[in-house]
Design a protein around this motif. Structure first.
Motif, PDB file in Angstrom:
ATOM      1  N   TYR A   1     -41.395 -41.655  11.441  1.00 26.10           N
ATOM      2  CA  TYR A   1     -40.964 -41.671  10.814  1.00 26.10           C
ATOM      3  C   TYR A   1     -39.172 -41.378  11.553  1.00 26.10           C
ATOM      4  CZ  TYR A   1     -41.144 -36.677  12.736  1.00 26.10           C
ATOM      5  OH  TYR A   1     -42.293 -35.804  13.754  1.00 26.10           O
ATOM      6  N   LYS A   2     -38.778 -40.770  13.258  1.00 21.34           N
ATOM      7  CA  LYS A   2     -37.199 -40.812  13.518  1.00 21.34           C
ATOM      8  C   LYS A   2     -36.989 -42.079  13.735  1.00 21.34           C
ATOM      9  CE  LYS A   2     -37.718 -36.612  15.835  1.00 21.34           C
ATOM     10  NZ  LYS A   2     -37.569 -35.233  16.936  1.00 21.34           N
ATOM     11  N   ASP A   3     -37.110 -43.081  13.369  1.00 20.47           N
ATOM     12  CA  ASP A   3     -37.433 -44.850  13.991  1.00 20.47           C
ATOM     13  C   ASP A   3     -36.369 -44.983  12.795  1.00 20.47           C
ATOM     14  OD1 ASP A   3     -36.234 -47.494  13.736  1.00 20.47           O
ATOM     15  OD2 ASP A   3     -38.562 -48.033  15.892  1.00 20.47           O
ATOM     16  N   LYS A   4     -35.158 -45.002  13.223  1.00 20.20           N
ATOM     17  CA  LYS A   4     -34.227 -45.331  11.265  1.00 20.20           C
ATOM     18  C   LYS A   4     -34.383 -46.255  11.021  1.00 20.20           C
ATOM     19  CE  LYS A   4     -32.961 -40.723  11.753  1.00 20.20           C
ATOM     20  NZ  LYS A   4     -33.711 -39.702  10.669  1.00 20.20           N
ATOM     21  N   VAL A   5     -33.622 -47.291  12.058  1.00 19.48           N
ATOM     22  CA  VAL A   5     -34.217 -49.250  11.817  1.00 19.48           C
ATOM     23  C   VAL A   5     -35.196 -48.972  10.659  1.00 19.48           C
ATOM     24  CG1 VAL A   5     -34.185 -51.164  12.115  1.00 19.48           C
ATOM     25  CG2 VAL A   5     -32.702 -49.465  13.335  1.00 19.48           C
ATOM     26  N   VAL A   6     -36.383 -48.949  10.687  1.00 23.57           N
ATOM     27  CA  VAL A   6     -37.387 -49.058  10.318  1.00 23.57           C
ATOM     28  C   VAL A   6     -37.954 -47.855   9.291  1.00 23.57           C
ATOM     29  CG1 VAL A   6     -40.197 -48.375  10.501  1.00 23.57           C
ATOM     30  CG2 VAL A   6     -39.318 -49.105  12.488  1.00 23.57           C
ATOM     31  N   VAL A   7     -37.383 -47.343   9.204  1.00 23.50           N
ATOM     32  CA  VAL A   7     -37.551 -45.974   7.754  1.00 23.50           C
ATOM     33  C   VAL A   7     -36.600 -46.716   6.825  1.00 23.50           C
ATOM     34  CG1 VAL A   7     -36.541 -44.296   6.961  1.00 23.50           C
ATOM     35  CG2 VAL A   7     -37.887 -44.093   9.195  1.00 23.50           C
ATOM     36  N   ARG A   8     -35.182 -47.392   7.690  1.00 26.26           N
ATOM     37  CA  ARG A   8     -33.949 -48.044   6.370  1.00 26.26           C
ATOM     38  C   ARG A   8     -35.786 -49.510   5.515  1.00 26.26           C
ATOM     39  NH1 ARG A   8     -30.612 -46.461   9.458  1.00 26.26           N
ATOM     40  NH2 ARG A   8     -30.149 -48.039  10.898  1.00 26.26           N
TER      41      ARG A   8
ATOM     42  N   VAL B   1     -38.852 -50.016   5.434  1.00 23.96           N
ATOM     43  CA  VAL B   1     -39.476 -49.693   4.816  1.00 23.96           C
ATOM     44  C   VAL B   1     -39.032 -49.358   3.042  1.00 23.96           C
ATOM     45  CG1 VAL B   1     -41.469 -47.934   4.273  1.00 23.96           C
ATOM     46  CG2 VAL B   1     -41.062 -49.489   6.856  1.00 23.96           C
ATOM     47  N   LEU B   2     -38.055 -47.808   3.220  1.00 24.39           N
ATOM     48  CA  LEU B   2     -37.700 -47.303   2.044  1.00 24.39           C
ATOM     49  C   LEU B   2     -36.836 -49.160   1.734  1.00 24.39           C
ATOM     50  CD1 LEU B   2     -35.655 -44.860   2.859  1.00 24.39           C
ATOM     51  CD2 LEU B   2     -37.268 -44.877   1.874  1.00 24.39           C
ATOM     52  N   HIS B   3     -36.131 -49.619   2.128  1.00 23.92           N
ATOM     53  CA  HIS B   3     -35.369 -50.817   1.236  1.00 23.92           C
ATOM     54  C   HIS B   3     -36.996 -51.151  -0.030  1.00 23.92           C
ATOM     55  CE1 HIS B   3     -32.689 -53.475  -0.730  1.00 23.92           C
ATOM     56  NE2 HIS B   3     -33.450 -54.464   0.166  1.00 23.92           N
ATOM     57  N   GLN B   4     -38.003 -51.955   0.952  1.00 21.71           N
ATOM     58  CA  GLN B   4     -39.024 -52.910   0.238  1.00 21.71           C
ATOM     59  C   GLN B   4     -39.526 -51.303  -0.886  1.00 21.71           C
ATOM     60  OE1 GLN B   4     -41.116 -52.853   3.803  1.00 21.71           O
ATOM     61  NE2 GLN B   4     -40.599 -54.932   4.446  1.00 21.71           N
ATOM     62  N   THR B   5     -39.613 -50.745  -0.430  1.00 17.06           N
ATOM     63  CA  THR B   5     -40.295 -49.453  -1.565  1.00 17.06           C
ATOM     64  C   THR B   5     -38.995 -49.139  -2.185  1.00 17.06           C
ATOM     65  OG1 THR B   5     -41.577 -48.802   0.163  1.00 17.06           O
ATOM     66  CG2 THR B   5     -41.770 -47.734  -1.686  1.00 17.06           C
ATOM     67  N   LEU B   6     -38.199 -48.809  -2.844  1.00 17.41           N
ATOM     68  CA  LEU B   6     -37.449 -48.202  -3.172  1.00 17.41           C
ATOM     69  C   LEU B   6     -36.208 -49.226  -4.475  1.00 17.41           C
ATOM     70  CD1 LEU B   6     -36.718 -44.708  -1.634  1.00 17.41           C
ATOM     71  CD2 LEU B   6     -38.724 -45.502  -3.118  1.00 17.41           C
ATOM     72  N   LYS B   7     -36.293 -50.109  -3.403  1.00 11.81           N
ATOM     73  CA  LYS B   7     -35.021 -51.191  -4.131  1.00 11.81           C
ATOM     74  C   LYS B   7     -34.995 -51.632  -5.681  1.00 11.81           C
ATOM     75  CE  LYS B   7     -37.613 -55.269  -2.919  1.00 11.81           C
ATOM     76  NZ  LYS B   7     -37.660 -56.780  -1.909  1.00 11.81           N
TER      77      LYS B   7
ATOM     78  N   ILE C   1     -34.109 -40.710   2.467  1.00 18.35           N
ATOM     79  CA  ILE C   1     -34.229 -40.907   0.253  1.00 18.35           C
ATOM     80  C   ILE C   1     -32.814 -40.897  -0.127  1.00 18.35           C
ATOM     81  CG2 ILE C   1     -35.597 -40.754  -1.405  1.00 18.35           C
ATOM     82  CD1 ILE C   1     -38.434 -40.174   0.460  1.00 18.35           C
ATOM     83  N   PHE C   2     -32.764 -39.490   0.048  1.00 23.56           N
ATOM     84  CA  PHE C   2     -31.019 -39.080   0.020  1.00 23.56           C
ATOM     85  C   PHE C   2     -29.896 -39.434   0.085  1.00 23.56           C
ATOM     86  CE2 PHE C   2     -26.901 -36.776   0.095  1.00 23.56           C
ATOM     87  CZ  PHE C   2     -27.390 -36.239  -1.299  1.00 23.56           C
ATOM     88  N   ASP C   3     -30.215 -40.403   1.228  1.00 23.21           N
ATOM     89  CA  ASP C   3     -29.095 -41.700   1.776  1.00 23.21           C
ATOM     90  C   ASP C   3     -28.821 -42.621   0.939  1.00 23.21           C
ATOM     91  OD1 ASP C   3     -28.132 -39.671   3.137  1.00 23.21           O
ATOM     92  OD2 ASP C   3     -28.378 -39.699   5.132  1.00 23.21           O
ATOM     93  N   TYR C   4     -30.438 -43.414   0.314  1.00 17.72           N
ATOM     94  CA  TYR C   4     -30.901 -44.453   0.231  1.00 17.72           C
ATOM     95  C   TYR C   4     -29.752 -44.819  -1.024  1.00 17.72           C
ATOM     96  CZ  TYR C   4     -32.673 -48.718  -1.051  1.00 17.72           C
ATOM     97  OH  TYR C   4     -33.285 -49.738  -1.562  1.00 17.72           O
ATOM     98  N   PHE C   5     -30.066 -43.666  -1.844  1.00 16.73           N
ATOM     99  CA  PHE C   5     -29.195 -43.764  -2.828  1.00 16.73           C
ATOM    100  C   PHE C   5     -28.242 -42.176  -3.404  1.00 16.73           C
ATOM    101  CE2 PHE C   5     -33.845 -43.477  -3.833  1.00 16.73           C
ATOM    102  CZ  PHE C   5     -34.306 -44.469  -5.077  1.00 16.73           C
ATOM    103  N   SER C   6     -27.304 -43.327  -1.782  1.00 23.44           N
ATOM    104  CA  SER C   6     -25.950 -42.893  -1.881  1.00 23.44           C
ATOM    105  C   SER C   6     -25.837 -41.115  -2.119  1.00 23.44           C
ATOM    106  CB  SER C   6     -25.126 -43.795  -2.141  1.00 23.44           C
ATOM    107  OG  SER C   6     -25.559 -45.150  -1.797  1.00 23.44           O
ATOM    108  N   GLY C   7     -26.261 -40.019  -2.536  1.00 19.84           N
ATOM    109  CA  GLY C   7     -26.862 -38.763  -2.748  1.00 19.84           C
ATOM    110  C   GLY C   7     -26.126 -39.287  -4.642  1.00 19.84           C
ATOM    111  N   ARG C   8     -26.610 -40.215  -4.981  1.00 21.85           N
ATOM    112  CA  ARG C   8     -26.307 -39.657  -6.487  1.00 21.85           C
ATOM    113  C   ARG C   8     -27.519 -39.232  -7.579  1.00 21.85           C
ATOM    114  NH1 ARG C   8     -27.190 -44.561  -8.052  1.00 21.85           N
ATOM    115  NH2 ARG C   8     -27.178 -45.615  -6.117  1.00 21.85           N
ATOM    116  N   LYS C   9     -29.009 -39.303  -6.621  1.00 19.13           N
ATOM    117  CA  LYS C   9     -30.330 -38.461  -6.820  1.00 19.13           C
ATOM    118  C   LYS C   9     -30.209 -36.944  -6.202  1.00 19.13           C
ATOM    119  CE  LYS C   9     -31.296 -42.799  -8.045  1.00 19.13           C
ATOM    120  NZ  LYS C   9     -31.032 -42.888  -9.857  1.00 19.13           N
ATOM    121  N   LYS C  10     -30.500 -36.016  -6.239  1.00 19.27           N
ATOM    122  CA  LYS C  10     -31.197 -34.638  -5.822  1.00 19.27           C
ATOM    123  C   LYS C  10     -32.255 -35.167  -6.000  1.00 19.27           C
ATOM    124  CE  LYS C  10     -27.942 -32.229  -9.273  1.00 19.27           C
ATOM    125  NZ  LYS C  10     -28.730 -31.035 -10.704  1.00 19.27           N
TER     126      LYS C  10
END
Length: 270
Positions: A155-162, A164-170, A194-203
């Motif tokens: 979970y601290k590997d920011k590249v891997v997290v980004r 996986v989040l893109h694959q899951t949440l796009k 997760i907050f950053d992935y949505f550019s802070g647009r979602k609580k």
């Protein structure tokens, strides 16, 4: 009442709830049981999750706890009502508090729930939300790749997290929902990403905060708070190897002075 609060989870995710309970209730002692050897619960059949949840809860109740927090969304969906009937102590799950917090936070009555397969399939969050306000639209997404990110210490590997989040949440980028419920207690370790992935647009709602508030309210109603002069203790019980559990515990709560105990629970229970 100088007895500990019991907290259970399928793995390390419930530590996010423990941290919030400690912050809000610093006088209270805690016994935590993480079922690491059988984690994750989210992809298991609900009947199996129910058996495991009861077994883990029985271990904690036998330790003399005054209250049980089921800090696992899948376990809450599978067994909360059964546990409340089984024990005389109060039992709190994480779904109800998370649902109420999302209702309070949303401005447009559109909510996304990110959860395990088991929690999504149970329909527990939409039911809990619409029981309070039937006008809400709830969009649930299973995120089976997120728990391993935490449990495998990636979970601290920011590249891997980004990635996986893109694959899951796009597919959710076009969603008009303004609020996201983290429907698994592992996910708060990824909350900022997760907050950053949505550019802070979602609580982003972490149910741990509301679960701790509900715990405090119940203890107040029962006059069961531990006296302030008592020194709290923290006991961590792990079904499985303790190394990765302690890594996350020390990273998440470096201030905590705790004892750790390893136990063995069978893969299958009858």
């Amino acid at each position: 009442m100088d007895r500990p609060i019991g907290v259970m989870d399928s793995g390390v995710g419930g530590l996010t709830v423990v941290r919030e309970v400690i912050r809000q209730l610093p006088n209270e002692s805690i016994i935590y049981l993480g079922d690491l050897n059988r984690c994750p619960y989210g992809d298991r059949p609900m009947e199996q999750v129910r058996r495991y949840t009861i077994e883990v809860a029985d271990v904690l109740v036998a330790r003399g706890i005054k209250m049980l927090i089921v800090a696992c969304n899948t376990a809450t969906a599978a067994a909360l009502d059964i546990l409340r009937e089984r024990y005389t102590i109060p039992v709190v799950g994480v779904i109800g508090p998370g649902a109420r917090s999302a209702i309070q936070s949303s401005n447009n009555q559109n909510v996304i729930v990110l959860a395990t397969n088991g929690t999504v399939d149970s329909g527990a969050y939409p039911e809990a939300i619409r029981r309070i306000n039937r006008k809400f639209n709830v969009e649930s997404t299973a995120c089976p790749k997120l728990v391993p990110l935490v449990e495998e210490l990636r979970y601290k590997d920011k590249v891997v997290v980004r990635v996986v989040l893109h694959q899951t949440l796009k597919h959710l980028h076009s969603s008009k929902a303004d609020t996201i419920i983290l429907g698994c207690t592992h996910y708060p370790l990824l909350a900022d990403e997760i907050f950053d992935y949505f550019s802070g647009r979602k609580k982003v709602i972490d149910s741990g905060h509301e679960t701790a508030r509900e715990t405090s309210s119940i203890l107040t109603a029962l006059k069961a708070h531990t006296p302030s002069q008592s020194e709290p203790t923290y006991t961590m019980i792990v079904n499985g190897k303790t190394e990765r559990f302690e890594y996350i515990l020390k990273d998440w709560m470096p201030f905590l002075d705790y004892e750790i105990e390893q136990i063995t629970l069978e893969e299958e229970t009858q």
